[in-house]
Design a protein around this motif. Structure first.
Motif, mmCIF file in Angstrom:
data_model
loop_
_atom_site.group_PDB
_atom_site.id
_atom_site.type_symbol
_atom_site.label_atom_id
_atom_site.label_comp_id
_atom_site.label_asym_id
_atom_site.label_seq_id
_atom_site.Cartn_x
_atom_site.Cartn_y
_atom_site.Cartn_z
ATOM 1 N N LEU A 213 41.263 43.822 38.013
ATOM 2 C CA LEU A 213 41.898 42.876 37.266
ATOM 3 C C LEU A 213 42.137 43.312 36.004
ATOM 4 O O LEU A 213 41.323 44.429 35.624
ATOM 5 N N SER A 217 42.862 38.756 32.817
ATOM 6 C CA SER A 217 42.652 37.892 34.128
ATOM 7 C C SER A 217 41.054 37.865 34.422
ATOM 8 O O SER A 217 40.522 36.883 34.672
ATOM 9 N N TYR A 221 39.043 34.749 35.262
ATOM 10 C CA TYR A 221 38.364 34.753 36.327
ATOM 11 C C TYR A 221 36.803 34.381 36.286
ATOM 12 O O TYR A 221 36.161 33.640 36.894
#
Length: 289
Positions: A213, A217, A221
């Protein structure tokens, strides 16, 4: 953090599971299951994750976990080294809330049992005479058969339901959701990497690359999964190891600071007090006394 579903092995001839395990380590997969779990550590040291709580564990610790409460016991690095002669030992009871029949918990005489199951959803660390009694009952349950097993389980439930010798593990009301296999592998990879490298300067770029990622992100997350930032998670890991070193009382506090990945003493003191609510010296005095 989304945990992995674990199927507790129970034979068709048994209404609940009792094991006395001796293994190299406790594994490292963060998981959950519909059974309640009474877990007593006989041998083993490291860091345990229960819900959103990160703390040390050591021999003679007993914890009751409620249904679907995510958890894992991660041993110290020494347990995973080649040719290590260390091993873990534990007694573990797994039972479904209705393992003795759906009507039992609705009986007027059993009104304390549903209350116990509700308390267990936050995890309960058992202390004192209640723990001593439960250890004896668990040892008896390992070899018990037929009706004797049921009687012992009822005695375990009675002891747990009536005791006030416990402290709660999880204080937040966050809900923990089920995960698919790829998410389980991803989050456990992050946890394992952090536990192995917490002494080093870990960058967001490093852990984001483990997850395939971008940094942005990954941060989104991780916060979504764990209800905390990655750096908060890393600091809690470092503080939990510092707590263990303080209790072992072998190193000066300043050396513990750097051994646990903190770059300066003032930051260490500030983060330690934020996580534990006390200074390192107060923590050391409390537990050594």
């Amino acid at each position: 953090m989304k945990p992995h579903f674990h199927k507790v092995p129970v034979t068709l001839q048994s209404s609940f599971s009792i094991r006395h395990d001796i293994k190299p380590d406790f594994g490292n997969i963060w998981h959950y299951h519909p059974e309640l779990e009474l877990h007593y550590v006989i041998k083993g040291e490291g860091v345990r994750f229960i819900g959103d709580n990160i703390s040390n564990f050591a021999p003679d610790e007993m914890i009751l976990l409620g249904e679907n409460l995510p958890h894992t016991w991660r041993c110290k690095d020494e347990y995973f080294q080649n040719n290590s002669d260390l091993h873990t030992e534990a007694m573990v009871v797994h039972f479904l809330p209705d393992c003795l029949g759906k009507y039992l918990i609705n009986l007027p005489e059993a009104y304390l049992i549903p209350k116990l199951f509700e308390k267990a959803k936050s995890g309960m660390i058992i202390h004192g005479k209640a723990k001593e009694k439960l250890i004896d009952l668990m040892r008896l349950a390992v070899d018990a058969t037929n009706l004797e097993r049921i009687i012992i389980l009822l005695s375990i439930l009675k002891t747990l339901a009536e005791t006030d010798e416990f402290e709660t593990v999880v204080t937040s009301k966050n809900t923990f959701y089920q995960s698919n296999e790829s998410e389980t592998l991803r989050i456990n990879k992050i946890c394992t990497y952090t536990l192995t490298n917490y002494k080093k300067d870990i960058t967001l770029e490093e852990v984001a690359s483990l997850s395939n990622l971008s940094v942005t992100s990954f941060c989104r997350y991780f916060k979504l999964m764990t209800k905390k930032t990655y750096y908060d998670f890393l600091i809690e890991i470092r503080v939990s190891h510092a707590c263990r070193f303080l209790i072992e009382n072998k190193l000066p506090t300043e050396m513990i600071c750097f051994d646990c990945g903190f770059n300066n003493v003032s930051n260490f003191y500030r983060h330690f007090k934020k996580v534990t609510g006390m200074t390192p010296l107060d923590y050391k005095r409390k537990y050594l006394n």
